[in-house]
Motif scaffolding. Sequence first.
Motif, mmCIF file in Angstrom:
data_model
loop_
_atom_site.group_PDB
_atom_site.id
_atom_site.type_symbol
_atom_site.label_atom_id
_atom_site.label_comp_id
_atom_site.label_asym_id
_atom_site.label_seq_id
_atom_site.Cartn_x
_atom_site.Cartn_y
_atom_site.Cartn_z
ATOM 1 N N ILE A 1 -5.998 -2.326 5.320
ATOM 2 C CA ILE A 1 -5.085 -1.716 4.343
ATOM 3 C C ILE A 1 -4.591 -0.369 4.856
ATOM 4 N N ASN A 2 -5.484 0.430 5.501
ATOM 5 C CA ASN A 2 -5.076 1.730 6.047
ATOM 6 C C ASN A 2 -3.993 1.566 7.108
ATOM 7 N N PRO B 1 0.804 -1.237 0.000
ATOM 8 C CA PRO B 1 0.000 0.000 0.000
ATOM 9 C C PRO B 1 0.830 1.277 0.000
ATOM 10 N N ILE C 1 -9.866 3.371 -2.919
ATOM 11 C CA ILE C 1 -9.815 2.410 -1.819
ATOM 12 C C ILE C 1 -11.196 1.897 -1.411
ATOM 13 N N ASP C 2 -12.207 2.759 -1.390
ATOM 14 C CA ASP C 2 -13.542 2.314 -0.970
ATOM 15 C C ASP C 2 -14.120 1.273 -1.936
ATOM 16 N N ARG D 1 -0.724 0.827 5.555
ATOM 17 C CA ARG D 1 -0.178 2.012 4.864
ATOM 18 C C ARG D 1 0.435 2.982 5.856
ATOM 19 N N LEU E 1 -12.449 -0.622 -4.001
ATOM 20 C CA LEU E 1 -11.635 -1.822 -3.945
ATOM 21 C C LEU E 1 -12.035 -2.703 -2.766
ATOM 22 N N CYS E 2 -12.269 -2.098 -1.611
ATOM 23 C CA CYS E 2 -12.620 -2.874 -0.415
ATOM 24 C C CYS E 2 -13.992 -3.531 -0.554
ATOM 25 N N TYR F 1 -11.725 -4.571 5.576
ATOM 26 C CA TYR F 1 -10.652 -4.542 4.582
ATOM 27 C C TYR F 1 -9.998 -3.168 4.522
ATOM 28 N N LYS F 2 -10.825 -2.114 4.600
ATOM 29 C CA LYS F 2 -10.274 -0.765 4.519
ATOM 30 C C LYS F 2 -9.394 -0.465 5.723
ATOM 31 N N TYR G 1 -5.099 6.475 -4.146
ATOM 32 C CA TYR G 1 -5.561 5.718 -2.980
ATOM 33 C C TYR G 1 -6.921 6.225 -2.512
ATOM 34 N N ILE H 1 -7.291 0.684 -8.350
ATOM 35 C CA ILE H 1 -5.929 0.606 -7.803
ATOM 36 C C ILE H 1 -5.173 -0.575 -8.420
#
Length: 626
Positions: free
Chosen positions: A117-118, A82, A94-95, A121, A97-98, A113-114, A90, A148
């Motif tokens: 990944i956050n 990430p 990101i939303d 990162r 993608l999750c 998931y968010k 990003y 992404i």
Amino acid sequence: MRIKSSILIRARLAFLGTGLVGLIIIVQIVNIQVLQGEQWRAIAREIGLQYRVKKATRGNIYADGGELLATSVPLYQLSIDPTVVSDPLYIRGIDSLCVLLANFFKDKTALEYKRKINDARLQKKRYLILSARLVTYIERKKMMKWPIFREGQLKGGVLFEKAEERTYPFGNLGQRTIGFINANGEGAGLEISLNRELAGEDGRALYQKITGGAWKPVQSSARIRSTDGQDIHTTLNVNIQDIAHQALEKALIRHNASFGTVIVMEVKSGEIKAMANLGKTGPGKYAENYNYAIGDVGSSDPGSTFKTASMMALLEDTTLTLTDTIETGGGAFRYFDRVMRDTRYGGWGRITLQQSLEYSSNIGVSRLITRHFGQSLEKSDKFVTYLKNFGLGIPLDKSLLLEGTTRPYLKTTQDPTWSGVTLPWMSVGYESRLSPLQMLMFYNAIANQGYLVQPRLVRAISQTGKNLRVFEPQVSKQTICSASTLQKIQTMLKGVVLRGTAKNILSRQYAIAGKTGTSQKLNRRGQYTKKYKTSFVGYFPADAPKYSCIVVIDEPQGEDQYGAEVSAPVFREIADRLFSLDVDVQTPSVLRREASFFRRTCQKTRPYTPATHLPFWRPWAFLLSP
């Protein structure tokens, strides 16, 4: 002269300069690798760089029709870095993608998931596995279009690490023959026997160790690519394997037996079309847990199927005919301190040589053999030599290319355990160790007009569609016996089914030739028990053989404990189904020859065995016309 001198000086200077540069390079290499080697290695360990093995794609295993028996399915481990994703990309993706990840894997919510990944990162984690579940190649292609991820590894941080899975499309069908191999390099069947060819050559790729102990692949031009494994083309036929498997499994369940094996082989080519092996795993449950077809030599003797070889040796070494007789008495005969009992209570009385094999008379066969080959040790050795010439002493591991193929054992007079009772008991199938496949090879030679054919399981080894090695049939140049002996043996084997121990599997559509077998098993102390191994081995259609087959069923329970009752019906079921499916054995010429043989035989035996009569008013009687 000045020009020539000038050129010479320049050449010498260039040579000295080149040599000096080369010397500097060599000194620097020695300095880095030897003098400063440990320092740089420490730096490499601190950075966490390491070359790791990249497994090659394992080769496929095919059936004779091109069906996949074993293949490696490419799967991928989804992970992300990430930290390489730019802030605008990003925030924008990101939303979405999750949400896609949550809907696909269904193991976390989009919010979880968010958060995952956050956190990675913010903590500057450069390698994050998104899900433990591996994805397929088709799924990978779809994911590459997601937000992404569509930016690739350099901008989107997405990484699909290849992790193959070995699959067997036909499940447990022929599982022990096809085999397996585990992570420790242990296995069975073709997978382990031809592992060098199937495995290919592994490559190497540069990995970096990151926080948490994980290893992340690094893009590098120093990667050594792997070489895919070679493909194995077997002789196994999926349909015949299925027929053999089903017939064997039903019989094992019916008789609550310990284990069983079936081998079906093509007479002319020696190609093994089916090799089913089932061992008991629980009440009414069986699985392919051991290859009894090639390894079952230590648990018991071959039994009465061996009597055919004894009779062949006798006919080869004498001028006896099938109508010559032998007195078998009242069912018991003493050899020194041991008593041999016959296959029928009360005995068979005086019978012919042909009836000795048809009725599987222990006393008839053993008396004939001991009378002729028991006169001296030299004569006994000659009997064993005949057996070896018949192919019963040939190891099959090299021709079969299958590990676990045991070596045959035929006792000789030099063996310290040879005694006065060895020859009579050996003649009826005891005191020897032969696998089912070795017995089948002998009977297959009888079907093949006396020519011995080595059993073959692998046709070819190829790579990218090009054959690297082709395995042709290996046929003996000479027959195992004379033509007259062969004709007598073939007649006797047909008689076993027409009016002997296997008359219960007589078919009205085609002729079967073969021999039943029932042998007592040894316990750990070397004593014979009341447990039996039953078998039937033969070939069909008898007058124009295409297939040979052996059925072995170990320790059947209940009233039926003999080869004629347990193993022979399995042979008949397999033969019936192959006869209905294979047009090569249904041609009018074959049917006409079979029907003609039945007519002649039944006319000769009508007063003796009316139960074996065959009505010739069947629908295909028109084929009987010349």
